[in-house]
Structures are given as structure tokens and as C-alpha cells.
Design an enzyme around this catalytic site. Structure first.
Site, PDB file in Angstrom:
ATOM      1  N   ASP A 524      44.175  37.690  34.972  1.00 18.12           N
ATOM      2  CA  ASP A 524      44.870  36.990  35.502  1.00 18.12           C
ATOM      3  C   ASP A 524      43.805  35.798  35.061  1.00 18.12           C
ATOM      4  OD1 ASP A 524      44.350  34.535  37.571  1.00 18.12           O
ATOM      5  OD2 ASP A 524      43.689  35.766  38.579  1.00 18.12           O
ATOM      6  N   HIS A 525      45.177  35.288  34.369  1.00 21.25           N
ATOM      7  CA  HIS A 525      44.369  34.408  33.462  1.00 21.25           C
ATOM      8  C   HIS A 525      43.609  32.751  34.293  1.00 21.25           C
ATOM      9  CE1 HIS A 525      43.135  32.110  30.140  1.00 21.25           C
ATOM     10  NE2 HIS A 525      44.761  31.913  29.071  1.00 21.25           N
ATOM     11  N   ARG A 526      43.321  32.823  35.370  1.00 16.10           N
ATOM     12  CA  ARG A 526      42.506  31.983  36.142  1.00 16.10           C
ATOM     13  C   ARG A 526      40.886  32.792  36.378  1.00 16.10           C
ATOM     14  NH1 ARG A 526      44.962  32.747  42.144  1.00 16.10           N
ATOM     15  NH2 ARG A 526      44.419  34.797  40.726  1.00 16.10           N
TER      16      ARG A 526
END
Ligand code: CAO
Length: 552
Positions: A524-526
């Protein structure tokens, strides 16, 4: 002989699970532990087993009902004791899922006097059907535990030309309903048991003096033979008439469905009926609501950051291309599908690839085989993967996180629980192995095998599938050179493992054959950036290449 009330046992914290299957019928003889009903929660289905051997007297739930721990699901007759089981203290300790029945038949065991009057259980019988025999039960309008008033509909039956309610002749509490949708009933058939109270506000009026069946018998209703008399007769449908123009009152539906429609605010004429003769069923209502929610959600999704223009999926009749079978999806399958849509659309995925050189690990694993067999465990690459992922989560704590629901905080975790995707006949489930960093390889191998077996047997409890920081999805035993797994949000990432391949690797002076394990890390690149993910996967692959690193 004794009667036992069957109750839903401990569901491992799950509440309001769906009854998806009734595995027995009234009159069946069952052995202890035989499945009585199958329930399904958010993540798994499980059997509710018979607490003792005996005969099924009634089942008071039906498919689609929701049950929680302690809910009564029926009654059994057991060999224990010699009488009606009204004295629980003389019986052997019951299994956790059941307890002794309350006073069973009205005439042999009057219930103790309550403050408001004398309680009494009476059989509910089908009243005079005006000559009709073997009419279909098309709807069960009440469930065990429901408080009902005299005149309330208990079930809806349907003859050749009309459907009608079977109303209650008494005010009281439903103890059990012993018929289900699809059964056939005739005048005088027992369809359940009601507990009434005389001296209070019972509509049974002198139930204690009258014979039970007569006292509890529903009031006569019009025979289902005359169209003119039929209160719920199906309107003749003209297939060319626009459905939306049909007033709701003319829609063919039972009272319980109408009531549900009112509660949900649904105009029945908008619902596509699938019941016999165009009758709208509860399932039709639920399907309609689901469709509307889906439409609303896809509309909302399309609105994120402007219109992303997802065109609605065209409805295709596949039978035009060849023979097809359309089968219902299991609840787990449907939930997985919904979660996949949510996770793939809302989690910005990045997938990073690497190959771990597991030549030495494989030698070590083979060397462990004899010892593992002695201990009764099978050592596959999976326990090594669990151990290596746990070490990497400890080494790169910035990867052991989740994005907080508010989107403004990061949840940092001081525990290392790892999910393991298991392919089962009912769908994909992900049991969670807790505190992986604190467990040894044999223990992990044993636990992973036990979890996979429980998953395939549908025996996982909801808490077995909660709390993972990270998931491993191993398709190594199946094959493939790589795949991009979807993050199981709110977890931070997932490791997709494919089949190892022997490849020529350059060692600085020559090519040598090495066993290479393809890894794909989606994250999850957040919650994390590429640097964290890169460090995490490099460390993980390094541990697999040299398991001595686990000692550091
Ligand atoms: N490469 C080559 N062989 C592998 C391997 C790999 N990466 N991983 C396992 N194997 C071998 C094992 O060593 C074993 O061989 P032997 O019997 O000769 O020792 C064989 O494959 C079978 O392994 P297994 O299936 O019994 O056990 P496992 O520990 O590999 O897997 C489990 C357990 C539960 C992960 C697996 O059974 C499973 O269900 N996998 C599917 C997961 C899935 O569906 N993921 C997709 C999710 S996204 O849709």
C-alpha cells in the site's frame, strides 16, 4: 427419552451469522457431532454439530436467518434420562451447544406459573384448508422467540389457485416452527409450538382447559380453491405490461415480504419476482437492494477525483455461445470478490519483484526432513517464508504498519501476525498465524498445516482470520513464474510466491545452477514508500538465501 433444546454454541466471537444450510430434517436420527446446520460469518462457514445423539424434533431456523451464540435452533429427543427432560439436574452434563428443554408438551408438563399467569406450550396445527390437501409452504413469517399476537401470520401456504396466511389463534411466543419453505402441509399437520400464557393477555383464552391442538389451532382461513375468495391470489401477469406501472398492491407477495418491503422502503413493483407464478420473495427484495447499493457505490466510485468513466458491465446471455450452467457463488467467494474490488480500487498498489536464491535453504530443508517426519510435521518452503517475513517485519519496522482509517495516522505494530492464503473449495480464506517471530520452524510448519486443514474443512473461527500485519500467498506448489497479488487491506502488503526454478546464475567467474524462488511484493503506497518496501523485500530474500541470518 428426554428433550433437549439445541442452542448455537460459542461462535468464537462472531455475532449474527447467516444460516446457509439446514443439514437435517424433522424426524432425522443424528449421531453426536453430526452437522445440524451450517452457518457462515464474514470470513468462514462452520457446522453447528449435534451436542448428543438423538432424533430431531424440530428445527426453528431456516436458511437466511441470522443466529448468535445461545440462540435456540431446534429440539432433539435423546436417549438420556427416562422422561421429558424437564429436570436438567438429573441429566448428564449437556454438550456446550445444547441444554435441557423447557416443559415440552402442554398436557404432560405444564410450565411453572409465571407472575402474569400460567405458561403453556401448545402445538400449532394447520386449520381447515377447505378441502385442499398438500398445499405448499411458501413463506415462514415468524421465527423461534418471536412474540406474536392472535391473528398474526405464522406461515403462508399456497394451493393451486391462491396463497393464504395461516394466522395464530393465540398470543404468545413461538417456541419452534417445524416446517420450512417448500414443505407440503395438510389440515391438522403440526407446524410448530407456541408458548401461551393464561390469566395474562393470552389470546389462547382458556388454553389450559382445552386440548392443546384445538387451543393453538389457527383460525380457519378461506380455502385456496376459489379465486374469488383468495386473499393473496396472484394477479395474472401480462408479460407486455411495464412492471413499473403495476401498483404495488397488485404485486404478488406474501405479508412478510410486504412488511420487509415497507421496512426497506422498496416499492415492490420495481422488484423482479422469481417465486412461483411471479411471486416476489424475500430473496428478490435482497437482490434488488444489493443491486441498488452496487449501482450507488459504483456511481460514488466513479466520482472519485472526477468521473473515471467505468462503464456498467453489459449483461450477457452466455447460453447464446454454447451450453452453460449458472451456479450461486458461496458467501466467502462473494465477500472475497467485494473485498478485491474495494482493495484494488482504493489501495494504490505497487508490486516489486525479486528472486531469492534458496539453494542452501532447500538443502537445509531436505536435511530436516527425517527429523520433521519423526515429529509428525511436513516442512515445505512456507514455514521458512513465514519466518523470513517475520524477520523482515522486525528488521524494517516502518513496513509493519497500517494506514489509519482517518487517513491521517499510521498505526505502527509491535506484534508480528502473518496471514496465509489458503485455497479451499468454498473460496479463498486467510487464517492468521500469530507471533510468528516468536515461533520455531517446526511449530510454524505444524500450525500452518493445521490452519490449512481447518480452512479446507470450514472449521476456522472468525478470530483465526483476524489481526494479520501482512499476508503470504504461496502458489509455489501449483506453478507459475509470477503474479501480482492484491493487498488484503488494511494490511500493508502481501507476498506472492511462485514456483522455484533452477536457473544459471553468475557467481563472478562462472554460471552455476541455483534454485531461485520468484517473489512479488505488493504494498500500500499510502502507508509505506518504495524505500521501505525495497529494504523489506531485499532483507526477506537475503534471509531466505542464508537462513543463518535468522539467528542474528
Ligand atoms: N516451489 C516449488 N515447490 C513448492 C513451493 C515452491 N514455491 N512451495 C511448496 N512447494 C512444494 C512443497 O514443498 C510440497 O512438495 P513435497 O510434497 O514434495 O514436499 C508441495 O509443493 C505441496 O505443498 P503443500 O501445498 O502441501 O504445502 P505448502 O506449504 O506449499 O502450501 C498452502 C500450503 C496452504 C499455502 C497451500 O496449500 C495453498 O492453499 N496455496 C494456495 C494459496 C492461494 O490460493 N493463493 C492465491 C491467493 S490470491 O487468489
Amino acid at each position: 427419552m428426554a428433550k433437549q433444546v439445541i442452542k448455537v454454541p460459542d461462535l468464537g466471537g462472531a455475532d449474527q451469522v447467516d444460516v446457509i444450510e439446514i443439514a437435517v430434517a424433522v424426524g432425522d436420527t443424528v449421531a453426536e457431532e453430526d452437522a445440524l446446520i451450517v452457518v457462515e460469518g464474514d470470513k468462514a462457514s462452520m457446522d453447528v454439530p449435534a451436542p448428543v445423539a438423538g432424533k430431531i424434533l424440530s428445527i426453528s431456523v431456516k436458511e437466511g436467518d441470522k443466529v448468535s451464540e445461545g440462540d435456540v435452533i431446534g429440539e432433539m429427543e435423546t436417549d438420556a434420562g427416562d422422561d421429558a427432560g424437564s429436570d436438567a439436574s438429573e441429566e448428564p452434563a449437556p454438550a456446550p451447544a445444547a441444554e435441557q428443554a423447557p416443559a415440552p408438551a402442554a398436557e404432560e408438563a405444564p410450565a411453572p406459573a409465571a407472575a402474569a399467569g400460567v405458561e403453556k406450550e401448545e402445538e400449532i396445527v394447520v386449520p381447515d384448508l377447505g378441502g385442499a390437501e398438500s398445499v405448499d409452504v411458501i413463506e415462514i413469517s415468524v421465527s423461534a422467540g418471536d412474540e406474536i399476537e392472535e391473528g398474526d401470520a405464522l406461515i403462508v401456504v399456497e394451493g393451486d389457485k391462491a396463497s393464504m396466511d395461516v394466522p395464530s389463534a393465540a398470543t404468545g411466543t413461538i417456541v419452534s416452527i417445524s416446517v420450512k419453505e417448500g414443505d407440503k402441509v395438510s389440515t391438522g399437520d403440526v407446524i410448530g409450538v407456541i408458548k401461551t400464557r393464561s390469566g395474562g393477555d393470552s389470546g389462547g383464552g382458556g388454553a389450559s382447559a382445552a386440548p392443546a391442538p384445538a387451543a393453538a389451532a389457527p383460525a380457519p382461513v378461506p380455502a385456496p380453491t376459489s379465486e374469488a375468495e383468495a386473499p393473496q391470489e396472484a394477479p395474472k401477469r401480462d408479460p407486455h405490461v411495464e412492471r413499473d406501472h403495476t401498483p404495488s398492491a397488485e404485486v404478488y407477495a406474501g405479508p412478510a415480504v410486504r412488511k420487509l418491503g415497507r421496512e426497506l422502503g422498496v416499492t415492490l413493483n420495481k422488484v423482479k419476482p422469481t417465486g412461483p407464478r411471479g411471486r416476489v420473495t424475500k430473496d428478490d427484495l435482497h437482490a434488488y437492494i444489493k443491486e441498488q447499493v452496487k449501482k450507488a457505490e459504483s456511481g460514488a466510485a466513479a466520482g472519485i477525483g472526477g468521473n473515471i468513466g467505468i462503464a456498467p458491465m453489459p449483461e450477457i446471455d452466455f447460453s447464446q455461445f454454447g451450453p452453460v450452467r449458472v451456479e450461486p457463488m458461496s458467501k466467502i467467494h462473494k465477500l472475497t470478490a467485494a473485498n478485491m474490488v474495494r482493495n484494488s480500487l482504493t489501495v494504490p498498489h505497487v508490486t516489486q519483484f525479486d528472486d531469492a536464491d534458496i539453494t542452501d535453504l532447500e538443502d537445509f530443508r531436505k536435511a530436516m526432513k527425517a527429523e520433521a517426519e519423526k515429529r509428525g510435521v511436513k516442512i515445505t518452503p512456507v514455514p521458512f517464508l513465514l519466518k523470513a517475513a517475520a524477520a523482515a517485519l522486525r528488521e524494517v519496522p516502518s513496513f509493519n504498519v497500517s494506514l489509519h482509517n482517518d487517513g491521517e495516522h499510521i498505526v505502527k505494530k509491535d506484534y508480528v501476525h502473518i496471514g496465509m492464503a489458503v485455497d479451499t473449495p468454498k473460496g479463498l480464506v486467510v487464517p492468521v498465524i500469530r507471533d510468528v517471530d516468536k515461533k520455531g520452524l517446526y511449530e510454524l510448519a505444524e500450525e500452518a498445516t493445521a490452519m490449512a486443514v481447518a480452512a479446507r474443512d470450514g472449521k476456522l473461527k472468525p478470530r483465526d482470520m483476524q489481526g494479520a500485519c501482512f499476508t503470504i500467498s504461496s502458489l509455489g506448489a501449483i506453478g507459475g513464474t509470477g503474479f501480482t497479488p492484491i493487498v488484503n487491506a488494511p494490511e500493508v502488503g502481501i507476498l506472492g510466491v511462485s514456483k522455484l526454478a533452477i536457473r544459471p546464475e553468475w557467481n563472478g567467474s562462472e554460471f552455476v545452477p541455483r534454485k531461485m524462488l520468484p517473489l512479488a511484493l505488493s504494498y500500500d503506497h499510502r502507508a509505506v514508500n518504495g524505500g521501505d518496501a525495497g529494504r523489506f523485500l531485499t532483507y526477506l530474500a537475503g534471509v531466505l538465501a542464508d537462513v543463518r541470518k535468522l539467528l542474528l
